[in-house]
Design an enzyme around this catalytic site. Structure first.
Site, PDB file in Angstrom:
ATOM      1  N   TYR A  56       0.941  -1.133   0.055  1.00  0.00           N
ATOM      2  CA  TYR A  56      -0.040   0.246  -0.286  1.00  0.00           C
ATOM      3  C   TYR A  56       0.617   1.321   0.137  1.00  0.00           C
ATOM      4  CZ  TYR A  56      -4.348  -2.742   1.067  1.00  0.00           C
ATOM      5  OH  TYR A  56      -5.077  -3.685   0.929  1.00  0.00           O
TER       6      TYR A  56
ATOM      7  N   LYS B  56       2.380 -15.229   2.860  1.00  0.00           N
ATOM      8  CA  LYS B  56       2.520 -15.762   1.483  1.00  0.00           C
ATOM      9  C   LYS B  56       4.145 -16.275   0.876  1.00  0.00           C
ATOM     10  CE  LYS B  56       0.320 -17.470  -1.991  1.00  0.00           C
ATOM     11  NZ  LYS B  56      -0.859 -18.421  -1.953  1.00  0.00           N
TER      12      LYS B  56
ATOM     13  N   ASP C  39      -3.990 -17.842   1.895  1.00  0.00           N
ATOM     14  CA  ASP C  39      -5.013 -18.499   1.118  1.00  0.00           C
ATOM     15  C   ASP C  39      -5.792 -19.590   2.084  1.00  0.00           C
ATOM     16  OD1 ASP C  39      -2.603 -19.573   0.840  1.00  0.00           O
ATOM     17  OD2 ASP C  39      -2.750 -20.441  -1.345  1.00  0.00           O
TER      18      ASP C  39
ATOM     19  N   ASP D 123      -5.921  -6.391   5.596  1.00  0.00           N
ATOM     20  CA  ASP D 123      -7.096  -5.629   5.081  1.00  0.00           C
ATOM     21  C   ASP D 123      -8.235  -6.735   4.854  1.00  0.00           C
ATOM     22  OD1 ASP D 123      -8.759  -3.676   4.231  1.00  0.00           O
ATOM     23  OD2 ASP D 123      -7.526  -3.012   2.473  1.00  0.00           O
TER      24      ASP D 123
ATOM     25  N   ASP E  26     -11.604  -7.969   7.180  1.00  0.00           N
ATOM     26  CA  ASP E  26     -13.291  -7.776   6.880  1.00  0.00           C
ATOM     27  C   ASP E  26     -13.940  -9.173   6.800  1.00  0.00           C
ATOM     28  OD1 ASP E  26     -13.210  -5.078   6.551  1.00  0.00           O
ATOM     29  OD2 ASP E  26     -13.601  -4.990   4.438  1.00  0.00           O
TER      30      ASP E  26
END
Ligand code: NAD
Length: 362
Positions: free
Chosen positions: A135, A190, A222, A246, A250
């Site tokens: 980001y 990851k 994942d 992020d 959620d």
């Protein structure tokens, strides 16, 4: 205790008003100062994070934030959009650690789309690194590709990067938080594909050696996304980078059924924090008096616990929220047959009444 109150846009003003009402019945003395932020600040001062607002936020012990954004601002240049105010506050105050608890209240077990047995008693904490990763990594931009699959074509690119100190500090936050809970940390990465996240995994493992009492495991992002819906109660504290956090926070939020119930905190190294509900400004219901104020009220409780060193006052708010839910009151987002539908203000009043009742009894 200096609190900067930044209600923002949409339902922000309605829900923050309820949280303030709750803070004011705690018999504590706060210095509250309100300022514009987001779209409201852009309309009044031409910028979503005016200097005066930033100055107020910097000088405060904590910031109580509503939400920002409205679709009417979508056509503005990116740096003038309401959401930039949050990024600006995070950056200027060094708010690198985002805490998002996902708790399933016993009374709301049916609000989730998952089977009750999967989420009853759920209490997990997602800790997301907030100031690094893809980001913020440079370079980024658009250009004409000179290599890759389509040389000569227009392309866009971002840079994923994490430094050792950035990973170390968020790892310490996670291990310390786990010590106050069930002493388990899952670090999500990851590492099988990304160099940045192999490094992340290595550094978290090293930091973990200083916390032999905390069990550490690692999971690919994942798989974490799958496990969160398959067996969410397996998790206790989850720590991860900015982008994975992020998305996973959620996902975890929705396990509980209503985003209107979930608080969040973003802290810097000196425990100064920004406290806000996990949801946005909900322009679709703004001004209707039906928004759920509980996420903001619970964010105020987190503020008392983490930045203002008032854990007992935080407990009082959280216990009042449980009492109100037990009494059957529900805003529209968590309403179900057999419960009583109330508006934003009535819900705030009910929490105030539950706190006052206990105080009188006690
Ligand atoms: P949203 O979270 O605002 O709303 C999603 C859905 O949840 C809507 O149907 C809304 O009515 C409902 N909802 C949200 N909060 C609720 C509450 N307290 N009570 C009852 N229902 C609630 O997300 P969105 O619609 O994708 O975004 C709307 C605006 O909010 C956009 O401009 C977006 O950029 C902004 N946003 C801001 C923040 C923030 O301020 N931190 C976070 C996310 C989105």
């Amino acid at each position: 205790m200096k609190i900067a109150v930044l209600p923002g846009d949409g339902i922000g003003t309605e829900i923050v008003a309820e949280a303030i009402k709750v803070l004011q019945v705690l018999d504590l003395t706060f210095e509250l100062e309100t300022a514009l932020v987001g779209g409201a600040a852009y309309e009044a001062h031409g910028h979503p994070l005016p200097d005066a607002t930033l100055k107020l936020a910097k000088a405060a012990d904590a910031i109580l934030f509503g939400a920002v954004g409205d679709w009417k601002f979508d056509k503005l240049e990116r740096n003038l959009r309401p959401e930039q105010a949050i990024l600006g506050l995070r950056k200027n105050l060094g708010l690198f650690a985002n805490f998002r608890p996902a708790i399933c209240y016993e009374q709301l077990v049916d609000a989730s789309s998952l089977k009750p047995e999967l989420i009853a008693g759920l209490d997990i904490l997602i800790i997301r690194e907030l100031t690094g990763d893809i980001y913020f990594g440079q370079p980024r931009g658009r250009r004409v590709a000179t290599d890759g699959h389509f040389p000569g074509a227009e392309e866009a690119f971002d840079t994923m990067r994490y430094s050792r100190p950035e990973i170390e500090r968020i790892a310490h936050v996670a291990f310390q938080a786990a010590r106050k809970r069930s002493k388990r940390v899952t670090s999500v990465d990851k590492a099988n594909v990304l160099e940045t996240f192999q490094f992340w995994k290595d550094v978290v493992t090293e930091v973990g050696k200083a916390y032999p009492d905390v069990e550490l495991d690692h999971m690919y992002v994942d798989n974490a996304a799958m496990q969160l819906v398959k067996a969410p109660k397996k998790f206790d504290v989850v720590v991860t980078g900015n982008m994975f956090g992020d998305i996973l926070s959620d996902e975890a939020a929705m396990l509980t059924g209503s985003i209107g119930m979930l608080p969040s905190a973003s802290l810097n190294a000196s425990n100064q924090g920004l406290y806000e509900p996990s949801h946005g400004s909900a322009p679709d219901i703004a001004g209707k008096g039906i928004a759920n104020p509980l996420a903001t009220i619970l964010s105020a409780a987190m503020m008392l616990r983490f930045s203002l060193n008032q854990p007992q006052a935080a407990d009082r708010i959280e216990s009042a929220v449980k009492d109100v839910l037990a009494s059957g009151l529900r805003t529209a987002d968590i309403y179900s047959d057999g419960t009583t539908r109330v508006g934003t203000r009535e819900m705030g009043d009910a929490v105030v009444a539950a706190i006052t009742k206990k105080t009188t009894k006690g």
